[in-house]
Design an enzyme around this catalytic site. Structure first.
Site, PDB file in Angstrom:
ATOM      1  N   SER A  44       8.173  25.395 -18.013  1.00 25.99           N
ATOM      2  CA  SER A  44       9.513  24.917 -18.405  1.00 25.99           C
ATOM      3  C   SER A  44       9.647  24.854 -19.931  1.00 25.99           C
ATOM      4  O   SER A  44      10.731  25.077 -20.472  1.00 25.99           O
ATOM      5  CB  SER A  44       9.833  23.570 -17.765  1.00 25.99           C
ATOM      6  OG  SER A  44       9.032  22.545 -18.294  1.00 25.99           O
ATOM      7  N   ASN A  45       8.549  24.585 -20.628  1.00 20.57           N
ATOM      8  CA  ASN A  45       8.607  24.630 -22.100  1.00 20.57           C
ATOM      9  C   ASN A  45       8.790  26.066 -22.590  1.00 20.57           C
ATOM     10  O   ASN A  45       9.505  26.305 -23.565  1.00 20.57           O
ATOM     11  CB  ASN A  45       7.348  24.020 -22.710  1.00 20.57           C
ATOM     12  CG  ASN A  45       7.434  22.514 -22.775  1.00 20.57           C
ATOM     13  OD1 ASN A  45       8.188  21.960 -23.559  1.00 20.57           O
ATOM     14  ND2 ASN A  45       6.675  21.842 -21.916  1.00 20.57           N
TER      15      ASN A  45
ATOM     16  N   LEU B 217      -4.071  25.376 -20.252  1.00 18.29           N
ATOM     17  CA  LEU B 217      -5.102  24.371 -19.956  1.00 18.29           C
ATOM     18  C   LEU B 217      -6.523  24.774 -20.314  1.00 18.29           C
ATOM     19  O   LEU B 217      -7.465  24.036 -20.021  1.00 18.29           O
ATOM     20  CB  LEU B 217      -5.026  23.989 -18.470  1.00 18.29           C
ATOM     21  CG  LEU B 217      -3.713  23.316 -18.054  1.00 18.29           C
ATOM     22  CD1 LEU B 217      -3.708  23.023 -16.557  1.00 18.29           C
ATOM     23  CD2 LEU B 217      -3.481  22.034 -18.847  1.00 18.29           C
TER      24      LEU B 217
ATOM     25  N   LEU C 270      -9.446  26.124 -23.335  1.00 11.71           N
ATOM     26  CA  LEU C 270      -9.677  26.163 -24.779  1.00 11.71           C
ATOM     27  C   LEU C 270      -9.429  27.581 -25.290  1.00 11.71           C
ATOM     28  O   LEU C 270      -9.773  28.554 -24.615  1.00 11.71           O
ATOM     29  CB  LEU C 270     -11.117  25.772 -25.107  1.00 11.71           C
ATOM     30  CG  LEU C 270     -11.437  24.282 -25.219  1.00 11.71           C
ATOM     31  CD1 LEU C 270     -12.918  24.094 -25.528  1.00 11.71           C
ATOM     32  CD2 LEU C 270     -10.589  23.602 -26.284  1.00 11.71           C
TER      33      LEU C 270
ATOM     34  N   HIS D 184       1.862  18.389 -26.308  1.00 15.95           N
ATOM     35  CA  HIS D 184       1.150  17.429 -25.457  1.00 15.95           C
ATOM     36  C   HIS D 184       2.141  16.337 -25.030  1.00 15.95           C
ATOM     37  O   HIS D 184       2.915  15.849 -25.857  1.00 15.95           O
ATOM     38  CB  HIS D 184      -0.011  16.805 -26.244  1.00 15.95           C
ATOM     39  CG  HIS D 184      -0.842  15.882 -25.418  1.00 15.95           C
ATOM     40  ND1 HIS D 184      -1.793  16.342 -24.533  1.00 15.95           N
ATOM     41  CD2 HIS D 184      -0.848  14.532 -25.316  1.00 15.95           C
ATOM     42  CE1 HIS D 184      -2.346  15.309 -23.926  1.00 15.95           C
ATOM     43  NE2 HIS D 184      -1.798  14.202 -24.380  1.00 15.95           N
TER      44      HIS D 184
ATOM     45  N   ASP E 107      -6.426  18.501 -28.396  1.00 14.41           N
ATOM     46  CA  ASP E 107      -5.432  17.495 -28.823  1.00 14.41           C
ATOM     47  C   ASP E 107      -5.757  16.780 -30.131  1.00 14.41           C
ATOM     48  O   ASP E 107      -5.311  15.655 -30.348  1.00 14.41           O
ATOM     49  CB  ASP E 107      -5.241  16.427 -27.719  1.00 14.41           C
ATOM     50  CG  ASP E 107      -4.853  17.038 -26.395  1.00 14.41           C
ATOM     51  OD1 ASP E 107      -4.162  18.061 -26.398  1.00 14.41           O
ATOM     52  OD2 ASP E 107      -5.237  16.477 -25.351  1.00 14.41           O
TER      53      ASP E 107
ATOM     54  N   GLU F 212      10.187  17.099 -24.602  1.00 14.54           N
ATOM     55  CA  GLU F 212       9.402  18.274 -24.995  1.00 14.54           C
ATOM     56  C   GLU F 212      10.300  19.483 -25.193  1.00 14.54           C
ATOM     57  O   GLU F 212      10.121  20.270 -26.129  1.00 14.54           O
ATOM     58  CB  GLU F 212       8.364  18.589 -23.913  1.00 14.54           C
ATOM     59  CG  GLU F 212       7.284  17.541 -23.763  1.00 14.54           C
ATOM     60  CD  GLU F 212       6.231  17.956 -22.741  1.00 14.54           C
ATOM     61  OE1 GLU F 212       5.786  19.109 -22.774  1.00 14.54           O
ATOM     62  OE2 GLU F 212       5.871  17.112 -21.896  1.00 14.54           O
TER      63      GLU F 212
HETATM   64  C1  GRF Z   1       3.864  19.836 -20.499  1.00 13.59           C
HETATM   65  O1  GRF Z   1       3.978  18.487 -20.175  1.00 13.59           O
HETATM   66  C2  GRF Z   1       3.053  20.020 -21.764  1.00 13.59           C
HETATM   67  O2  GRF Z   1       3.206  18.987 -22.675  1.00 13.59           O
HETATM   68  C3  GRF Z   1       1.654  20.029 -21.234  1.00 13.59           C
HETATM   69  O3  GRF Z   1       1.725  20.711 -20.017  1.00 13.59           O
HETATM   70  C4  GRF Z   1       3.033  20.581 -19.462  1.00 13.59           C
HETATM   71  C5  GRF Z   1       3.532  21.953 -19.212  1.00 13.59           C
HETATM   72  O4  GRF Z   1       4.745  21.959 -18.511  1.00 13.59           O
HETATM   73  N1  GRF Z   1       0.742  20.577 -22.200  1.00 13.59           N
HETATM   74  P1  GRF Z   1       5.546  23.316 -18.347  1.00 13.59           P
HETATM   75  O5  GRF Z   1       4.589  24.335 -17.737  1.00 13.59           O
HETATM   76  O6  GRF Z   1       6.019  23.742 -19.705  1.00 13.59           O
HETATM   77  O7  GRF Z   1       6.677  22.995 -17.431  1.00 13.59           O
END
Ligand code: GRF
Length: 203
Positions: free
Chosen positions: A14-15, A84, A86, A103, A144, A173
């Site tokens: 979604s980001n 997720l 490194l 984050h 992080d 976000e």
């Molecule tokens: C978000 O909460 C981001 O901060 C974290 O993982 C999530 C990813 O969500 N690192 P999406 O895949 O962007 O919906």
């Protein structure tokens, strides 16, 4: 000249979608590549829908593979958006200062190894914190821990569940990440934003 952005995802993306939506038209940046360690990541489909190359990393620890893929698309900025794994040290060295991560908490609180997804919001609720938020930071060798570029605060409400809190943070976000990427594109490199700042046009 447009800033060429690669977005790395492991999940729904979604980001990534917020970036695809924001980086259009006259915006000084474009998503030119989406990378994932997971062939089933929803973000890959979002990329394809947007006509952006979507590639799966066969071995996410393979520095040469990363560098070949980023180089082929002439990438200026790498955005980890729910990625997720490194990033290999060789990639960090080559793209030092040009890799950012989002984050879902106010770092340095509620970050580090194992602090991702639902666990972050559970920890916030368990702590009794009345405020949480989202952080965008430079990526270095530790999860992080790189320089914080921007944060957006989000209230914790009585009766919140990890899910309700996650949804509220995710909205923040989706505003914060495009704002940081646009500022980076204008500055030629990732730069700190002031707290809760959002350049015009991203609100
Ligand atoms: C978000 O909460 C981001 O901060 C974290 O993982 C999530 C990813 O969500 N690192 P999406 O895949 O962007 O919906």
């Amino acid at each position: 000249m447009s800033c060429r952005v690669a977005v790395c995802v492991s999940g729904g993306g979604s980001n990534l979608q917020a970036l695809l939506d924001a980086l259009q038209g006259e915006a000084p940046a474009r998503v030119v590549l989406v990378l994932s360690n997971r062939p089933d990541a929803g973000g890959l489909e979002r990329a394809r829908q947007a006509g952006v190359p979507a590639e799966v990393l066969g071995d996410p620890a393979d520095t040469t593979d990363w560098i070949t893929r980023l180089g082929r698309r002439d990438v200026d900025l790498v955005v980890l958006a729910g990625y997720l794994k490194l990033v290999p040290p060789g990639v960090l060295t080559k793209y030092r200062g040009r890799i950012i991560n989002i984050h879902p908490a106010l770092l340095p609180a509620f970050g580090g190894p194992g602090m991702y997804g639902r666990r972050v919001h559970e920890a916030v609720l368990t702590s009794g914190a009345t405020e949480t938020g989202a952080t965008v930071h430079l990526v270095d060798e530790e999860f992080d821990r790189g320089e914080i570029l921007a944060q957006r605060r989000v209230p914790v409400h009585a009766g919140d569940t990890p899910e309700s809190l996650a949804a509220r943070v995710l909205e923040a976000e989706h505003r914060l990440l495009p704002a940081v990427v646009l500022a980076a594109a204008r500055a030629g490199r990732p730069v700190p934003l002031t707290d809760n700042a959002s350049p015009a046009g991203t609100e």
